[in-house]
Enzyme design. Sequence first.
Site, PDB file in Angstrom:
ATOM      1  N   ASP A 163      42.676  33.501  39.146  1.00 12.63           N
ATOM      2  CA  ASP A 163      41.604  33.631  40.143  1.00 12.63           C
ATOM      3  C   ASP A 163      40.598  32.262  40.136  1.00 12.63           C
ATOM      4  O   ASP A 163      40.617  31.790  39.199  1.00 12.63           O
ATOM      5  CB  ASP A 163      40.830  34.956  39.902  1.00 12.63           C
TER       6      ASP A 163
ATOM      7  N   ASN B  40      34.287  46.811  34.266  1.00 16.33           N
ATOM      8  CA  ASN B  40      34.514  47.940  34.870  1.00 16.33           C
ATOM      9  C   ASN B  40      35.988  48.277  35.092  1.00 16.33           C
ATOM     10  O   ASN B  40      36.587  48.718  36.225  1.00 16.33           O
ATOM     11  CB  ASN B  40      33.897  47.609  36.520  1.00 16.33           C
TER      12      ASN B  40
ATOM     13  N   HIS C 247      38.353  45.774  35.820  1.00 17.89           N
ATOM     14  CA  HIS C 247      38.970  44.853  36.762  1.00 17.89           C
ATOM     15  C   HIS C 247      39.812  43.859  35.824  1.00 17.89           C
ATOM     16  O   HIS C 247      39.615  43.598  34.760  1.00 17.89           O
ATOM     17  CB  HIS C 247      37.929  43.969  37.589  1.00 17.89           C
TER      18      HIS C 247
ATOM     19  N   GLU D  89      38.943  44.608  41.502  1.00 13.18           N
ATOM     20  CA  GLU D  89      37.746  45.290  41.399  1.00 13.18           C
ATOM     21  C   GLU D  89      38.195  46.877  41.574  1.00 13.18           C
ATOM     22  O   GLU D  89      39.031  47.220  42.471  1.00 13.18           O
ATOM     23  CB  GLU D  89      36.584  45.136  42.335  1.00 13.18           C
TER      24      GLU D  89
HETATM   25  C1  F6R Z   1      39.048  35.726  34.848  1.00  6.91           C
HETATM   26  C2  F6R Z   1      39.257  37.196  35.173  1.00  6.91           C
HETATM   27  C3  F6R Z   1      38.522  38.169  34.844  1.00  6.91           C
HETATM   28  C4  F6R Z   1      37.907  38.206  33.317  1.00  6.91           C
HETATM   29  C5  F6R Z   1      37.187  39.399  32.775  1.00  6.91           C
HETATM   30  C6  F6R Z   1      36.688  39.276  31.441  1.00  6.91           C
HETATM   31  O1  F6R Z   1      39.975  34.733  35.150  1.00  6.91           O
HETATM   32  O2  F6R Z   1      40.355  37.354  35.727  1.00  6.91           O
HETATM   33  O3  F6R Z   1      39.215  39.382  35.032  1.00  6.91           O
HETATM   34  O4  F6R Z   1      39.085  38.420  32.409  1.00  6.91           O
HETATM   35  O5  F6R Z   1      36.061  39.593  33.837  1.00  6.91           O
HETATM   36  O6  F6R Z   1      35.803  38.457  31.393  1.00  6.91           O
HETATM   37  P1  F6R Z   1      35.191  38.078  29.861  1.00  6.91           P
HETATM   38  O7  F6R Z   1      36.491  37.535  29.083  1.00  6.91           O
HETATM   39  O8  F6R Z   1      34.229  36.914  30.118  1.00  6.91           O
HETATM   40  O9  F6R Z   1      34.627  39.373  29.262  1.00  6.91           O
END
Ligand code: F6R
Length: 254
Positions: free
Chosen positions: A68, A136, A138, A143
């Site tokens: 992403d 959450n 995702h 989401e």
């Molecule tokens: C990032 C991504 C997100 C993160 C998620 C957890 O490329 O796809 O899904 O993996 O938001 O983020 P952290 O590791 O910062 O808790």
Amino acid sequence: MGMRIRIFDTPHDAGIHVASLAERVILQNQRPVLGLATGSTPIQFYHALINLHKSGLDLADVVTINLDEYASLSPHDAQSYHFYMNKYFFEHVNVAPENIHIPNGIASDLAKECLRYDAIVQRNPIDFQVVGIGMNGHIGFNEPNDLLLSRTHVVALKNETIESNARFFDDISRVPQYAITMGVQSILQAKQIVLMAFGMDKSCIVQETVLGGVRTDVPASVLQLHHDVTVVLDKESASGLMDKRGNLSTQQTS
Ligand code: F6R
């Protein structure tokens, strides 16, 4: 096979394990394709993979496809996922620039950019996909929702994601409200998936992901449908998976 759970004392140890799983895939394939994630969770994995590279692992034939990118941030913006990937990984290894794929968040036509990205994912079947998990649930930026989209799409980030990711920005008002993300089917098409999560804050969502049913309001739970998923945790994030005796629970919750 159900999800394989691996629990480590520290994110550092966990990162070394994920890097060794990636190394096996890199050595077994002539043109290994790694699906990569950003955020705080995979940093130790990148660190360990860089160490393997410095000790002789060649990444010249590796293709990478990131999950992403924020819409509206240029690759030079310090908060963009392009910038992150360069800083934490690409600057330290020999992945060929032409083999690196990250969605372009500033494409003039984001819908076209999604199609372009899907074509890349189709041409380069992912051998090894690393995902983190949002508080959450995702994965990528898929989401929680009534429906989950299969392919690469533009997504309006939920308030809780904007609030959570504000820690990387000077001010919450600077967190982009939209992102481009690979869809859940693109993620599920990977041959092997590693879900990483660390810290007590992630324990509830890890429990729901692993032991709950498959639900669109917990997007990571769709990983239960895949035949080769390893969930790599530290003791804190795994705490919701333990029974009273401290053994790993396999009891599904409703
Ligand atoms: C990032 C991504 C997100 C993160 C998620 C957890 O490329 O796809 O899904 O993996 O938001 O983020 P952290 O590791 O910062 O808790």
